[in-house]
Write a protein that holds these residues in place. Structure first.
Motif, PDB file in Angstrom:
ATOM      1  N   MET A   3       0.871  -1.648  -0.059  1.00 26.26           N
ATOM      2  CA  MET A   3      -0.292   0.018   0.063  1.00 26.26           C
ATOM      3  C   MET A   3       0.864   0.947   0.284  1.00 26.26           C
ATOM      4  SD  MET A   3      -3.581  -0.436  -0.336  1.00 26.26           S
ATOM      5  CE  MET A   3      -4.149   0.791   0.996  1.00 26.26           C
ATOM      6  N   PRO A   4       0.620   2.733  -0.566  1.00 22.61           N
ATOM      7  CA  PRO A   4       0.807   3.389  -0.110  1.00 22.61           C
ATOM      8  C   PRO A   4       1.067   4.358   0.930  1.00 22.61           C
ATOM      9  CG  PRO A   4      -1.217   3.710  -1.103  1.00 22.61           C
ATOM     10  CD  PRO A   4      -0.534   2.739  -1.342  1.00 22.61           C
ATOM     11  N   GLY A   5       3.253   4.479   1.324  1.00 22.51           N
ATOM     12  CA  GLY A   5       3.109   5.123   2.972  1.00 22.51           C
ATOM     13  C   GLY A   5       3.831   3.803   3.320  1.00 22.51           C
ATOM     14  N   VAL A   6       3.851   2.089   3.227  1.00 25.54           N
ATOM     15  CA  VAL A   6       4.285   1.149   3.549  1.00 25.54           C
ATOM     16  C   VAL A   6       5.744   1.510   3.449  1.00 25.54           C
ATOM     17  CG1 VAL A   6       4.115  -0.371   1.817  1.00 25.54           C
ATOM     18  CG2 VAL A   6       3.422  -1.092   3.631  1.00 25.54           C
ATOM     19  N   GLY A   7       6.643   1.569   2.707  1.00 27.48           N
ATOM     20  CA  GLY A   7       7.791   2.159   2.777  1.00 27.48           C
ATOM     21  C   GLY A   7       8.921   1.864   1.458  1.00 27.48           C
ATOM     22  N   LYS A   8       8.461   0.667   0.913  1.00 22.07           N
ATOM     23  CA  LYS A   8       8.453   0.283  -0.380  1.00 22.07           C
ATOM     24  C   LYS A   8      10.181   1.134  -0.844  1.00 22.07           C
ATOM     25  CE  LYS A   8       4.348   0.885  -3.228  1.00 22.07           C
ATOM     26  NZ  LYS A   8       4.295   2.146  -2.295  1.00 22.07           N
ATOM     27  N   THR A   9       9.776   2.486  -1.176  1.00 20.52           N
ATOM     28  CA  THR A   9      10.904   3.240  -1.914  1.00 20.52           C
ATOM     29  C   THR A   9      12.176   3.068  -0.068  1.00 20.52           C
ATOM     30  OG1 THR A   9       9.294   4.303  -3.073  1.00 20.52           O
ATOM     31  CG2 THR A   9      11.674   5.201  -2.798  1.00 20.52           C
ATOM     32  N   SER A  91       9.529 -11.000  -5.732  1.00 22.58           N
ATOM     33  CA  SER A  91       8.199 -10.282  -5.539  1.00 22.58           C
ATOM     34  C   SER A  91       8.106 -10.190  -3.467  1.00 22.58           C
ATOM     35  CB  SER A  91       6.722 -10.465  -6.201  1.00 22.58           C
ATOM     36  OG  SER A  91       5.996 -11.592  -6.064  1.00 22.58           O
ATOM     37  N   ILE A  92       8.020  -8.940  -3.058  1.00 18.90           N
ATOM     38  CA  ILE A  92       8.325  -8.718  -1.351  1.00 18.90           C
ATOM     39  C   ILE A  92       7.023  -8.022  -1.488  1.00 18.90           C
ATOM     40  CG2 ILE A  92       9.167  -8.273   0.089  1.00 18.90           C
ATOM     41  CD1 ILE A  92      11.804  -8.296  -1.293  1.00 18.90           C
ATOM     42  N   TYR A  93       5.844  -8.438  -0.604  1.00 19.75           N
ATOM     43  CA  TYR A  93       5.452  -7.463   0.034  1.00 19.75           C
ATOM     44  C   TYR A  93       4.904  -7.344   1.296  1.00 19.75           C
ATOM     45  CZ  TYR A  93       0.180  -6.917   1.972  1.00 19.75           C
ATOM     46  OH  TYR A  93      -0.591  -6.193   2.290  1.00 19.75           O
ATOM     47  N   ILE A  94       5.210  -5.623   1.359  1.00 16.21           N
ATOM     48  CA  ILE A  94       5.533  -5.031   2.235  1.00 16.21           C
ATOM     49  C   ILE A  94       4.022  -5.020   3.587  1.00 16.21           C
ATOM     50  CG2 ILE A  94       6.920  -3.062   3.768  1.00 16.21           C
ATOM     51  CD1 ILE A  94       7.953  -3.182   1.155  1.00 16.21           C
ATOM     52  N   ARG A  95       3.719  -5.200   4.155  1.00 18.77           N
ATOM     53  CA  ARG A  95       2.307  -5.271   5.101  1.00 18.77           C
ATOM     54  C   ARG A  95       2.376  -4.818   5.912  1.00 18.77           C
ATOM     55  NH1 ARG A  95      -0.669 -11.078   5.147  1.00 18.77           N
ATOM     56  NH2 ARG A  95       0.819 -11.306   6.812  1.00 18.77           N
ATOM     57  N   THR A  96       1.636  -4.006   6.105  1.00 18.03           N
ATOM     58  CA  THR A  96       1.187  -3.151   8.023  1.00 18.03           C
ATOM     59  C   THR A  96      -0.431  -2.831   8.357  1.00 18.03           C
ATOM     60  OG1 THR A  96       2.558  -1.379   9.629  1.00 18.03           O
ATOM     61  CG2 THR A  96       1.501  -0.852   7.359  1.00 18.03           C
ATOM     62  N   PHE A 138      -1.326  -8.459  -3.489  1.00 16.48           N
ATOM     63  CA  PHE A 138       0.007  -8.560  -2.812  1.00 16.48           C
ATOM     64  C   PHE A 138      -0.210 -10.099  -2.314  1.00 16.48           C
ATOM     65  CE2 PHE A 138      -1.356  -3.763  -1.566  1.00 16.48           C
ATOM     66  CZ  PHE A 138      -1.332  -3.308  -3.110  1.00 16.48           C
ATOM     67  N   GLU A 139      -1.062 -10.364  -1.961  1.00 16.92           N
ATOM     68  CA  GLU A 139      -0.954 -11.580  -1.310  1.00 16.92           C
ATOM     69  C   GLU A 139      -0.308 -12.707  -2.634  1.00 16.92           C
ATOM     70  OE1 GLU A 139      -4.645 -12.277   1.153  1.00 16.92           O
ATOM     71  OE2 GLU A 139      -3.723 -11.117   2.229  1.00 16.92           O
ATOM     72  N   GLN A 140       0.247 -12.750  -2.982  1.00 18.26           N
ATOM     73  CA  GLN A 140       0.174 -13.807  -4.209  1.00 18.26           C
ATOM     74  C   GLN A 140       1.967 -13.012  -4.625  1.00 18.26           C
ATOM     75  OE1 GLN A 140      -1.019 -13.265  -8.679  1.00 18.26           O
ATOM     76  NE2 GLN A 140      -2.826 -12.413  -7.368  1.00 18.26           N
ATOM     77  N   ALA A 141       2.610 -12.456  -3.854  1.00 15.09           N
ATOM     78  CA  ALA A 141       4.147 -12.141  -3.298  1.00 15.09           C
ATOM     79  C   ALA A 141       4.464 -13.388  -3.692  1.00 15.09           C
ATOM     80  CB  ALA A 141       4.695 -10.724  -3.073  1.00 15.09           C
ATOM     81  N   ASP A 142       5.872 -13.496  -3.600  1.00 11.18           N
ATOM     82  CA  ASP A 142       6.777 -14.598  -3.226  1.00 11.18           C
ATOM     83  C   ASP A 142       7.178 -14.496  -1.835  1.00 11.18           C
ATOM     84  OD1 ASP A 142       6.848 -15.311  -5.779  1.00 11.18           O
ATOM     85  OD2 ASP A 142       8.557 -14.339  -6.323  1.00 11.18           O
ATOM     86  N   ILE A 143       7.516 -13.662  -1.686  1.00 12.91           N
ATOM     87  CA  ILE A 143       7.094 -13.054   0.486  1.00 12.91           C
ATOM     88  C   ILE A 143       6.603 -12.426   0.756  1.00 12.91           C
ATOM     89  CG2 ILE A 143       8.803 -12.473   1.803  1.00 12.91           C
ATOM     90  CD1 ILE A 143      11.511 -13.085   0.495  1.00 12.91           C
ATOM     91  N   ASN A 146       5.317  -8.582   7.215  1.00 11.09           N
ATOM     92  CA  ASN A 146       4.873  -7.870   8.190  1.00 11.09           C
ATOM     93  C   ASN A 146       5.277  -6.580   8.691  1.00 11.09           C
ATOM     94  OD1 ASN A 146       2.593  -6.725   9.777  1.00 11.09           O
ATOM     95  ND2 ASN A 146       2.359  -8.222  10.619  1.00 11.09           N
ATOM     96  N   ILE A 147       5.633  -5.637   8.678  1.00  7.44           N
ATOM     97  CA  ILE A 147       6.834  -4.892   9.161  1.00  7.44           C
ATOM     98  C   ILE A 147       5.572  -3.510  10.783  1.00  7.44           C
ATOM     99  CG2 ILE A 147       8.108  -4.349   7.484  1.00  7.44           C
ATOM    100  CD1 ILE A 147       6.482  -1.176   7.051  1.00  7.44           C
ATOM    101  N   GLY A 148       4.850  -4.133  11.057  1.00 11.90           N
ATOM    102  CA  GLY A 148       3.813  -3.548  11.962  1.00 11.90           C
ATOM    103  C   GLY A 148       3.869  -2.189  12.400  1.00 11.90           C
TER     104      GLY A 148
END
Length: 168
Positions: A3-9, A91-96, A138-143, A146-148
Motif C-alpha cells: 500500500m502507499p506509505g508502507v515504505g516500499k521506496t 516479489s515482496i509484499y510489505i504489509r502493515t 499483494f498476497e500473490q508475492a513470493d514473500i 509484516n512490518i507492524g
C-alpha cells in the motif's frame, strides 16, 4: 509491493544497496519519462493514461539487468502487471495495518491522487476500500513481510532474513 506509505521506496533503496543492485522507483521513472509529477498526470491525462504508462515502464524495467524496483501501490492490480511480476521478478509484499498507513499518509508531504480532497472518515473508508481491492494481488508475492509499526528504514534485517529463508 504494498500500500502507499508502507515504505516500499525506503526499503527498496536499502535492499538495492545491500544486494549491490540498481534501484528504480516506478513512480519516479514514470515522472522522468513523462516530464510530469504523478498528481499532474492524474489531473491532466487521467488515471487510465497513468496506468498504461505504469504498465509500459514496468515491462521495460523488468527487461533490464537484475534490479530492485519499488512499485506504485496499485501497480499489481492493473493490466497483466501481476503476471509480468510473477514471470520476471521475485516479489515482496510489505504489509502493515491500515491504521499505520493512514497515520503515515496523513503526515506525509507527498499527496496521493486517489486519496486527496477527502474528510478524515472518507479518507479512512477509501483507504480500506483500496486495500480490500488490492490485497488479493499483494498476497500473490513470493514473500510477505509484516512490518507492524516499525519505521520502514528499520526493517531491512527482517527483509533480508525472509529473503534468506526463501532462498534456502
Amino acid at each position: 509491493m504494498g500500500m502507499p506509505g508502507v515504505g516500499k521506496t525506503t526499503l527498496g533503496r536499502q535492499l538495492s544497496k545491500e544486494l549491490q543492485l540498481p534501484f528504480y522507483d516506478l513512480d519516479k521513472e514514470i515522472e522522468k519519462i513523462s516530464g510530469q509529477s504523478i498528481p499532474e498526470i492524474f489531473k491532466n491525462q487521467g488515471e487510465d493514461f497513468f496506468r498504461q504508462k505504469e504498465r509500459d515502464v514496468l515491462a521495460a524495467l523488468l527487461k533490464t539487468t537484475p534490479a530492485v524496483i519499488a512499485l506504485g501501490g496499485g501497480t499489481p492490480v492493473f493490466y497483466d502487471n501481476m503476471s509480468l511480476i510473477k514471470q520476471h521478478a521475485f516479489s515482496i509484499y510489505i504489509r502493515t495495518s491500515l491504521k499505520v498507513i493512514s497515520d503515515r499518509l496523513n503526515k506525509s508531504k507527498t499527496k496521493r491522487p486517489l486519496l486527496q480532497g477527502k474528510t478524515p472518515q472518507e479518507f479512512d473508508n477509501h483507504l480500506k476500500s483500496i486495500y480490500e481491492n488490492r490485497k488479493i494481488f499483494f498476497e500473490q508475492a513470493d514473500i510477505v513481510i509484516n512490518i507492524g509499526q516499525t519505521p520502514p528504514k528499520k526493517n531491512l534485517p527482517k527483509l533480508l532474513e525472509a529473503w534468506a529463508d526463501f532462498n534456502e
